[in-house]
Scaffold this active site. Structure first.
Site, PDB file in Angstrom:
ATOM      1  N   ASP A  74       0.790  -1.229   0.000  1.00 27.26           N
ATOM      2  CA  ASP A  74       0.000   0.000   0.000  1.00 27.26           C
ATOM      3  C   ASP A  74       0.823   1.280   0.000  1.00 27.26           C
ATOM      4  O   ASP A  74       1.751   1.422   0.797  1.00 27.26           O
ATOM      5  CB  ASP A  74      -0.873   0.081   1.264  1.00 27.26           C
ATOM      6  N   GLN A  90       3.964   0.589   2.284  1.00 27.63           N
ATOM      7  CA  GLN A  90       4.125  -0.572   3.140  1.00 27.63           C
ATOM      8  C   GLN A  90       5.237  -1.478   2.625  1.00 27.63           C
ATOM      9  O   GLN A  90       5.352  -1.735   1.421  1.00 27.63           O
ATOM     10  CB  GLN A  90       2.815  -1.357   3.208  1.00 27.63           C
ATOM     11  N   SER A 123      -0.667   0.992   7.341  1.00 28.65           N
ATOM     12  CA  SER A 123      -0.997   2.100   6.449  1.00 28.65           C
ATOM     13  C   SER A 123      -1.566   3.307   7.182  1.00 28.65           C
ATOM     14  O   SER A 123      -2.166   3.190   8.248  1.00 28.65           O
ATOM     15  CB  SER A 123      -1.998   1.633   5.397  1.00 28.65           C
ATOM     16  N   ARG A 187      -8.217   0.329  11.014  1.00 28.79           N
ATOM     17  CA  ARG A 187      -6.911   0.676  10.453  1.00 28.79           C
ATOM     18  C   ARG A 187      -7.002   1.649   9.285  1.00 28.79           C
ATOM     19  O   ARG A 187      -8.067   1.984   8.806  1.00 28.79           O
ATOM     20  CB  ARG A 187      -6.175  -0.589  10.009  1.00 28.79           C
ATOM     21  N   ASP A 188      -5.802   2.070   8.841  1.00 28.18           N
ATOM     22  CA  ASP A 188      -5.591   2.851   7.617  1.00 28.18           C
ATOM     23  C   ASP A 188      -6.170   4.263   7.705  1.00 28.18           C
ATOM     24  O   ASP A 188      -6.983   4.681   6.860  1.00 28.18           O
ATOM     25  CB  ASP A 188      -6.174   2.138   6.397  1.00 28.18           C
ATOM     26  N   GLU A 239     -10.874  -1.169   3.251  1.00 28.39           N
ATOM     27  CA  GLU A 239      -9.543  -0.768   3.677  1.00 28.39           C
ATOM     28  C   GLU A 239      -9.112   0.515   2.966  1.00 28.39           C
ATOM     29  O   GLU A 239      -9.675   0.908   1.946  1.00 28.39           O
ATOM     30  CB  GLU A 239      -8.537  -1.888   3.388  1.00 28.39           C
ATOM     31  N   TRP A 329      -4.641  -8.983  -3.165  1.00 30.48           N
ATOM     32  CA  TRP A 329      -4.436  -9.890  -2.032  1.00 30.48           C
ATOM     33  C   TRP A 329      -4.762 -11.339  -2.344  1.00 30.48           C
ATOM     34  O   TRP A 329      -4.768 -12.177  -1.449  1.00 30.48           O
ATOM     35  CB  TRP A 329      -5.195  -9.384  -0.809  1.00 30.48           C
TER      36      TRP A 329
END
Length: 548
Positions: A74, A90, A123, A187-188, A239, A329
């Site tokens: 990312d 990342q 991230s 997250r992120d 995400e 992914w």
């Protein structure tokens, strides 16, 4: 780009194209993953590339950013600051770092955020705290603040800051600034300054939705609202969100807000996708355009390999630019390359357009009258890479094909094609032909009965290990609903050593695919099947390497 020379096209008998598969929108992926074996096969195991030879390894991108070594994922913390574009990304739970003065050539810097006592640095985003609202900088000064996801004790949001133009970073002493409350997926964070409410706003992923939080100082946050329930695609976690305004059709007095999220790997998505929503943001709540059905899915890229895209904060001249990880992914770390894996897309400039009544989203959903579409175009800065150009005009294809001069392996194609009564028209890229002229390998971009498609089923490596380690089909076809206006399609395609990025009708539809072609795949052809089509114009421009 330079415009010199003229191609000598040659007509050969039609030998057909790869067998058609169902034209369906089978997309999507996720922002977390685990390392996999570095092996590949195309029926048999693909040969391994040689060791590093100064960015000249097999399949090494020549005009896309890739790290000297290691596994890229990312994009993080994209920001423009004091004359430099910062690209963090990342790399095994750290923030790798590169900078550029022109969005074209990049200098890799030391890792910005390593692991610490709070675990990985997942991230996030970087903002310019020029007014020192955080108090993290000396009096009268400001600097860069990174907001990222730490992992120890559960995913939480933490800070780091830099006083030296991003070269070194200090962790905030009281991390995390938003602790984990027991959720598995939190997250992120993407953070931006919202001037009307005079506060920082964070949009952060929570399961298959997003939350918005507000703060006056980046240190103390309060929840504002949520978005996602009943909206769009929910086959996996959401995400890497982003939220930003764009003028409609370039009118600064008519702006809408765009919320983008990537969607994780699932059976339905078979790899990777991302979606966007257009609406309004009042500083607290994002509301989708009420004329758009909640179930409508608007996809940012119809290929398999454009994930976790983020926009650059603080970009000059009001530009809204972004780039994404060219990966997914299903096959996050399976690339048959060494000493690096994966690359970024080219930077793209975003615009928002009001569409004609009856237009459809890439999912096939019909947009409301006066609906909106997010358009993308390669940034004009890339034009400096253009070398000689070959061109063709007024070429008729009657259920046959024309082979063009070999363009090499890194180039741009710009074509205007009247599809006429042809069932399918397209470009065969990175093509190799056998004795007698039969196509033995190619990646195909075109328009057929079900719409726009990208097809790498005969594009080189067709099997790779998935996240479970089992060999899976890498040679796939991706398609989306599309009908060219008045029967004329405009195609712009960027071809690199291991990728194809296609932009349809000035970027209202895009598709990105990673490919691993075999040796001798430097051919190019254009074809029509099942009827007559006319290539009004076609230009092929060779692109120079950013590493030379």
């Amino acid at each position: 780009m330079a415009r010199t020379g003229r191609s000598t096209a040659r007509r050969v008998p039609s030998r057909g194209v790869a067998a058609s598969v169902t034209l369906a929108l089978a997309l999507l992926a996720g922002c977390t993953g685990t390392p996999e074996d570095d092996r590949a096969s195309s029926g048999t195991t693909a040969p391994g590339p040689p060791e590093s030879t100064a960015y000249a390894e097999r399949w090494r991108p020549q005009f896309h950013y890739s790290p000297p070594e290691g596994r890229l994922a990312d994009p993080n913390g994209l920001v423009w600051f004091e004359g430099e574009w910062h690209l963090f990304h990342q790399q095994d739970g750290t923030w790798a770092h590169a900078v550029s003065s022109d969005l074209v050539r990049w200098e890799t810097l030391p890792t910005a955020l390593e692991h610490d006592e709070l675990g990985q640095a997942l991230s996030g985003s970087v903002v310019v705290d020029g007014a020192n609202t955080s108090g993290l900088f000396p009096a009268g000064e400001g600097g860069l603040v990174a907001v990222y996801t730490s992992t120890e004790g559960g995913e939480a949001q933490s800070l780091a800051y830099s006083t030296d133009r991003g070269r070194t970073w200090e962790r905030y002493a009281d991390n995390p600034v938003i602790p984990n409350d027991g959720r598995a997926d939190f997250r992120d964070p993407k953070v931006f300054w919202h001037e009307p409410t005079h506060r920082w706003v964070m949009v952060v992923s929570v399961g298959d939705g997003v939350e918005l939080h507000g703060s006056p100082d980046l240190l103390h946050w309060e929840p504002l609202s949520t978005f996602g329930e009943g909206q769009g695609l929910h086959s996996a976690v959401w995400e890497c969100p982003d939220l930003f305004p764009l003028p409609v059709d370039g009118d600064p007095d008519d702006a809408r807000w765009v919320l983008t999220v990537s969607v994780g790997d699932s059976e339905e998505t078979d790899g990777s996708t991302a979606q966007y929503f257009v609406g309004d943001f009042d500083g607290t709540t994002f509301t989708r355009d009420p004329a758009t059905s909640p179930e409508t899915v608007q996809v940012t890229d119809v290929g398999q390999d454009f994930y976790a895209a983020q926009t650059f904060e603080h970009a000059p001249d009001g530009r809204r630019l972004w780039l994404g990880w060219m990966g997914d992914w299903r096959f996050p770390y399976s690339a048959p390359t060494t000493p690096w894996q994966n690359a970024m897309s080219v930077p793209r400039e975003l615009s928002l357009r009001r569409v004609a009544p009856g237009a459809s989203a890439p999912s096939g959903d019909v947009l409301p009258d006066g609906g909106y579409v997010l358009a993308q175009a390669p940034v004009p800065e890339l034009e400096v890479l253009g070398e000689e150009t070959m061109s063709v005009t007024d070429l008729t294809l009657a259920d046959d094909e024309t082979v063009l001069d070999d363009p090499g392996t890194t180039y741009e194609v710009v074509a205007e094609i009247d599809t006429g009564d042809a069932e399918e028209v397209g470009l065969r890229l990175r093509e190799r032909r056998g004795e007698g002229g039969a196509v033995e390998e190619a990646t195909v971009v075109g328009v057929g009965p079900g719409g726009f498609f990208l097809d790498r089923t005969q594009g080189g490596v067709t099997m790779l290990p998935d996240r479970s380690g089992a060999d899976s089909d890498f040679g796939v076809r991706r398609a989306a609903a599309y009908a060219p206006a008045d029967g004329v399609v405009l195609l712009r395609v960027l071809v690199d050593e291991s990728s194809v990025e296609a932009f349809v009708d000035d970027g209202v539809l895009t598709g990105t695919m990673v490919v691993y072609p075999g040796e001798g795949t430097d051919g190019l052809s254009v074809y029509a099947r099942g009827g007559r089509a006319t290539v009004r114009s076609l230009e092929v421009t060779r692109l120079a390497s950013i590493w030379r």
